[in-house]
Write a protein that holds these residues in place. Structure first.
Motif, short mmCIF file in Angstrom:
data_model
loop_
_atom_site.label_atom_id
_atom_site.label_comp_id
_atom_site.label_asym_id
_atom_site.label_seq_id
_atom_site.Cartn_x
_atom_site.Cartn_y
_atom_site.Cartn_z
N LEU A 500 0.94 -1.14 -0.28
CA LEU A 500 -0.01 -0.06 0.02
C LEU A 500 0.79 1.38 0.03
O LEU A 500 0.54 2.20 -0.90
CB LEU A 500 -1.07 0.12 1.09
N PRO A 501 1.76 1.47 1.04
CA PRO A 501 2.49 2.76 0.85
C PRO A 501 3.43 2.72 -0.11
O PRO A 501 3.58 3.94 -0.55
CB PRO A 501 3.32 2.51 2.30
N SER A 502 4.08 1.80 -0.80
CA SER A 502 4.99 1.73 -2.11
C SER A 502 4.20 2.30 -2.99
O SER A 502 4.62 3.13 -3.94
CB SER A 502 5.64 0.44 -2.21
N GLN A 503 3.04 1.68 -3.68
CA GLN A 503 2.06 1.71 -4.52
C GLN A 503 1.41 3.25 -4.60
O GLN A 503 1.22 3.84 -5.36
CB GLN A 503 1.10 1.00 -4.97
N GLU A 618 -3.07 -2.60 -4.83
CA GLU A 618 -3.16 -1.51 -5.75
C GLU A 618 -4.73 -0.64 -5.56
O GLU A 618 -4.74 0.38 -5.61
CB GLU A 618 -2.86 -1.82 -7.16
N VAL A 619 -5.53 -1.80 -5.21
CA VAL A 619 -7.13 -1.25 -4.89
C VAL A 619 -6.90 -0.45 -3.61
O VAL A 619 -7.58 0.71 -3.61
CB VAL A 619 -7.91 -2.52 -4.50
N LEU A 620 -6.13 -0.61 -2.60
CA LEU A 620 -5.94 0.17 -1.48
C LEU A 620 -5.07 1.30 -1.75
O LEU A 620 -5.70 2.43 -1.27
CB LEU A 620 -5.05 -0.74 -0.35
N SER A 621 -4.08 1.43 -2.63
CA SER A 621 -3.41 2.54 -2.79
C SER A 621 -4.07 3.38 -3.60
O SER A 621 -3.93 4.71 -3.57
CB SER A 621 -2.06 2.09 -3.34
N ALA A 622 -4.80 2.92 -4.79
CA ALA A 622 -5.51 4.14 -5.52
C ALA A 622 -6.83 4.66 -4.73
O ALA A 622 -6.87 5.91 -4.73
CB ALA A 622 -6.19 3.03 -6.66
N GLY A 663 -12.33 6.34 6.33
CA GLY A 663 -13.33 6.70 6.50
C GLY A 663 -14.38 5.46 6.31
O GLY A 663 -15.67 5.46 6.57
N ARG A 664 -13.89 4.68 5.59
CA ARG A 664 -14.75 3.44 5.11
C ARG A 664 -13.77 2.31 4.26
O ARG A 664 -12.54 2.42 4.41
CB ARG A 664 -15.70 4.06 3.93
N ALA A 665 -14.54 1.13 4.10
CA ALA A 665 -13.60 -0.17 3.56
C ALA A 665 -13.15 0.43 2.42
O ALA A 665 -13.55 1.32 1.26
CB ALA A 665 -14.37 -1.18 3.50
N PRO A 666 -12.02 -0.40 1.62
CA PRO A 666 -11.65 0.10 0.25
C PRO A 666 -12.53 -0.38 -0.92
O PRO A 666 -13.29 -1.33 -0.78
CB PRO A 666 -10.40 -0.76 0.17
N GLU A 667 -12.58 0.42 -1.79
CA GLU A 667 -13.39 0.18 -3.18
C GLU A 667 -12.44 0.31 -4.33
O GLU A 667 -11.41 0.76 -4.38
CB GLU A 667 -14.50 1.26 -3.26
N ILE A 668 -12.96 -0.64 -5.32
CA ILE A 668 -12.17 -0.78 -6.62
C ILE A 668 -12.32 0.10 -7.64
O ILE A 668 -11.50 0.36 -8.45
CB ILE A 668 -12.48 -2.26 -7.16
#
Length: 679
Positions: A500-503, A618-622, A663-668
C-alpha cells in the motif's frame, strides 16, 4: 581475524561496518550469536517464574534481533555483492539459521509462555502493539508446527531447511545465468534505433570486458533497450529468447536449470501444508494476510481480468494493426511487442520514452523525491555518512524537527554480482531500548543504468516510478512511531497490505507540480515542459488493459501453483502456465518462454501464493490516493496518511488502518479509474 578485534558482524553499537566485513567473519559470528540465542531460549524455557513481558518477550527479542541483524547484513551482501567466498559462507550458515528459527517456532515450552501471557490479567493492560505481538506469536507458533507430534515436527524442520536451501539455489541460478550471458556486437550499424545512452552503456561494458564494439547482458538496463528500440528484428528475437529461457532447460547452461528445483519447492510446500492440517499451501500463506481464502483471491483476480479484457483486446488489435501498416510486421511476435509499442506511443502521443528520459537526471530526481516527502510528511532528508558495500552507494538520514527518526542506504545501479530487480529491506527496526529509541534503518536497492561519460545517470519515467515505489516501502519502515520491534515499521504488516505505501507513492510521479521538482533537461537544465507532460498523461494508460492482464496472469499462476489445482488436474508447471495464459492473456506467448524459471518473487522472495498482493494492494493505494485528489489541502491528508498508515506499522490490522484513514472500507473504483478502465 585478530582475536582482539571485534568481529564486525557482532558489533551492534551503531550501523553495519560494511568496510570491515569479510566472508571469514560469517561463520564465527553466526556460531556465537546462535549460541547466545540458544542460551536465552533455554533460560526462558526452564524458568518457573510467571510469564511476563519483561521475562519472556524482551530477552527473546533482544537476542534474536542481534542474530537477525547480523544475518541481515550477510543476506544483503549476498544479494548486492555476491562472491564465491561469500556465497560459500552464506550457504554454510543458512541451514543453521533456518534450523534455529524452525526450532524456536516449534518450542512447546515457549509456546506455553506466550499462551500464559495471553491469558494473564496483565494482558488487558498491554498496549495495542504488545497485544498484537502476542497474538501474532500464537498464530506463528501454530504455523511453525508447535502443536505437531514429535515425528511430524522433525519432518517439518527438514522441510524448512530444504526449502531455504532450494530457494537460495534457485536465486543463485538466476543470478549466474544473468551474469554469464553476453551478446557481443561489433559494429554500430547493427544497433540502429538504439538511443545514445544505451550505446554508451554497451560500449562501456565492452571496454570493461576488454573487447571492442558493444556488449549486452541480461541485466534489465542492458537488454531492454534492445527490445524497445533495436530496428534489427533478429537482434530483438535473440535477446528476448536469451532472457526468457535463462535458468531453464533451454538456457545456456543446464547446470543452472531451475526446473527440478521448482518441482521440489512446490512438493515441499504442499507437504508442509498437509502436515499443518491445511488442504494446500495457499491456505497456509493466507493465514497472516488480509485475504480470507484462495477462492476469494481467485474471484478477485478473475473479476479484474474480466473488467480488463475488453481494454486488453483493444490494445492488442491496435498494436497489430499499427505493426502491420507502419512497421511492415505482418505477424506480431513476442519480441516485437516492446518495439512496436514504443513506436506506436511515439506516433500516437508524439513523444518517446527516450525523450522523457532526458529530463530525469538522478540528482534532480532524488532531491525532488526528498522535497515531496518533506511536503507530505514534514520531514527533512539529509546526506549522511556510513560505510557501504560499494562506492556508488549513498547514505541519508531523516529528521523531524531536528531529531533523527531514520536512515537509509540508496543503491541505485545495476552491476555484476547484484541480483536484479528493486527492493527495500530493513537493516534494523525501531524499538525502545534502555538508552532511548533505536531508530530504523533501511536498504533501498534498484538496478538502473549507471552514469557514463561524465554525465549522471538518467532515468526513464518507469524507473522514477520504481524509485518512488521502493521509497514508499522505506517510509513505511522509517516513519513508524511504534516502539515495539515486532510490529514497528513493516514488521507484522499483512503481506497483501505491505504494498500500500509503496504503490501509493507511485501516484505522485504523475503530478505536474511534483514533476517540476524532479526534472532538468540534460542539455538545458529546463524542467519538463507542460506540452510533454500532457502527452505523458494522455499516454499514462497506454496498454493498461494488457498490463493488467499480465499481472493477473502471474498472480493466478502463482495461486494455482499453490492451491492444489496442479495436483487435482495432474498438470506440469509448464502445462499450468500454458493453461493460465490461454485463459487470461490476449496474446499467445512463445512455447519456449520459461518465465517461471526466473520468477524469483514466488520461488525465492516470499511472495508464494501472495503475488496477488500487488493488485490487491493497488486497490488500497488507488483508493487512498483518491483522498488526496478529493482534498483541498494535501499536507493535511499527508499527515493523516502518516498517522493512520505509516506510523502504526503492523500494530493493528491493515484494514483497520485503512478505514481509520479513509473513513470506509476500500473500493475498486479508483483503481479502475486510475487505469483508464472505468465504465
Amino acid at each position: 581475524m585478530n582475536a582482539n578485534v571485534m568481529n564486525p558482524l557482532v558489533d551492534f553499537s551503531d550501523l553495519p561496518r560494511f568496510d570491515a566485513v569479510s566472508p571469514d567473519d560469517v561463520t564465527p559470528a553466526i556460531t556465537d550469536l546462535l549460541a547466545q540465542c540458544e542460551a536465552v531460549v533455554t533460560q526462558i524455557d526452564q524458568s518457573s517464574a510467571p510469564a511476563t513481558w519483561e521475562k519472556v518477550v524482551t530477552p527473546l527479542e533482544d537476542v534474536t534481533e542481534k542474530l537477525s541483524r547480523a544475518w541481515g547484513i550477510v543476506s544483503h551482501l549476498h544479494g548486492v555483492r555476491d562472491t564465491p567466498e561469500l556465497r560459500a559462507a552464506y550457504n554454510e550458515n543458512q541451514p543453521l539459521i533456518t534450523e534455529f528459527f524452525t526450532a524456536l517456532g516449534q518450542n512447546l515450552a515457549l509456546y506455553k509462555k506466550y499462551q500464559d501471557l495471553h491469558t494473564s490479567p496483565a494482558f488487558n493492560d498491554y498496549s495495542v502493539a504488545r497485544k498484537k505481538i502476542i497474538n501474532n506469536a500464537l498464530r506463528d507458533f501454530k504455523l511453525s508446527g508447535a502443536e505437531l507430534a514429535d515425528e511430524q515436527k522433525q519432518r517439518y524442520a527438514q522441510i524448512q531447511e530444504e526449502l531455504a536451501a532450494l530457494s537460495t539455489k534457485y536465486s543463485e541460478h538466476v543470478l549466474d545465468a544473468t551474469n554469464h550471458y553476453s551478446l557481443h556486437i561489433e559494429t554500430v550499424d547493427q544497433l540502429a534505433g538504439l538511443p545514445d545512452d544505451a550505446l554508451a552503456a554497451a560500449r562501456n561494458k565492452a571496454q570493461q570486458a576488454g573487447k571492442s564494439g558493444f556488449l549486452f547482458g541480461l541485466q534489465f538496463p542492458s537488454f531492454y533497450p534492445l527490445l524497445q528500440y533495436a530496428d534489427d528484428r533478429q537482434l530483438r528475437a535473440t535477446i528476448y529468447r536469451a532472457n526468457c529461457t535463462k535458468a531453464s532447460e533451454l538456457g545456456e547452461n543446464l547446470e543452472w536449470d531451475n526446473t527440478a528445483i521448482i518441482d521440489k519447492i512446490l512438493a515441499l510446500r504442499a507437504e508442509e501444508a498437509h502436515l499443518l492440517g491445511y488442504a494446500n499451501y495457499a491456505e497456509v500463506s493466507l493465514v497472516p494476510k488480509m485475504a480470507q481464502s484462495p477462492e476469494q483471491v481467485a474471484q478477485f483476480l478473475l473479476d479484474l481480468a474480466q473488467r480488463a479484457r475488453p481494454y486488453a483486446e483493444k490494445d492488442l488489435a491496435e498494436l497489430r494493426h499499427f505493426a502491420k501498416e507502419s512497421l511492415a510486421i505482418d505477424e506480431l511476435q513476442a519480441h516485437d511487442i516492446a518495439y512496436a509499442s514504443e513506436k506506436l506511443r511515439e506516433q500516437r502521443y508524439a513523444f518517446s520514452e527516450q525523450e522523457v528520459k532526458q529530463y530525469f537526471p538522478e540528482p534532480q530526481v532524488v532531491q525532488g523525491l526528498f522535497s515531496i516527502t518533506k511536503t507530505l510528511y514534514g520531514v527533512d532528508i539529509k546526506a549522511d555518512k556510513a560505510s557501504t558495500w560499494n562506492p556508488d552507494v549513498t547514505f541519508f538520514r531523516i529528521e523531524k524537527n531536528g531529531q533523527l527518526i531514520g536512515q537509509f542506504y540508496l543503491d541505485l545501479y545495476a552491476r555484476e554480482g547484484k541480483q536484479g530487480g528493486a527492493w527495500m529491506d530493513d537493516a534494523r527496526g525501531r524499538r525502545k531500548t534502555v538508552g532511548g529509541i533505536q531508530t530504523p534503518v533501511a536498504y533501498l536497492t534498484c538496478n538502473f543504468t549507471p552514469p557514463a561519460n561524465g554525465k549522471p545517470s538518467y532515468f526513464t519515467h518507469d524507473e522514477v516510478i520504481t524509485l518512488f515505489h521502493e521509497f514508499g516501502h522505506g517510509l513505511h519502515h522509517m516513519l513508524t512511531q511504534v516502539d515495539e520491534l515486532g510490529v514497528s515499521g513493516i514488521s507484522g504488516v499483512e503481506w497483501d497490505a505491505v504494498e500500500l505505501p509503496s504503490q501509493f507513492m507511485e501516484n505522485f510521479c504523475w503530478e505536474w507540480d511534483v514533476l517540476q521538482q524532479l526534472t532538468a533537461h540534460s542539455d538545458t537544465g529546463a524542467p519538463l515542459p507542460r506540452s510533454l507532460y500532457d502527452k505523458m498523461l494522455a499516454a499514462k494508460n497506454f496498454q493498461s488493459g494488457m498490463q493488467t492482464l499480465r499481472q493477473v496472469e502471474l498472480s493466478l499462476f502463482d495461486l494455482r501453483l499453490h492451491d492444489g489445482y496442479l495436483q487435482q488436474h495432474q498438470l506440469s508447471v509448464q502445462d499450468l502456465l500454458n493453461q493460465i495464459r490461454s485463459q487470461i492473456s490476449v496474446f499467445k506467448t512463445p512455447e519456449f518462454n520459461r518465465f517461471q524459471h526466473a520468477f524469483s518473487h514466488i520461488f525465492a522472495g516470499g511472495y508464494a501464493a501472495g503475488y496477488f498482493s500487488y493488485k490487491w494492494a493497488e486497490v488500497l493505494s488507488a483508493d487512498a490516493y483518491a483522498a488526496f485528489e478529493e482534498a483541498s489541502d494535501n499536507s493535511a491528508i499527508g499527515i493523516k496518511f502518516q498517522q493512520e498508515i505509516l506510523a502504526v506499522g503492523g500494530s493493528r490490522p491493515a484494514l483497520e488502518s485503512f478505514i481509520a484513514f479513509r473513513g470506509r472500507a476500500p473500493e475498486i473504483d479508483a483503481l479502475l479509474r486510475h487505469n483508464g478502465m472505468a465504465a
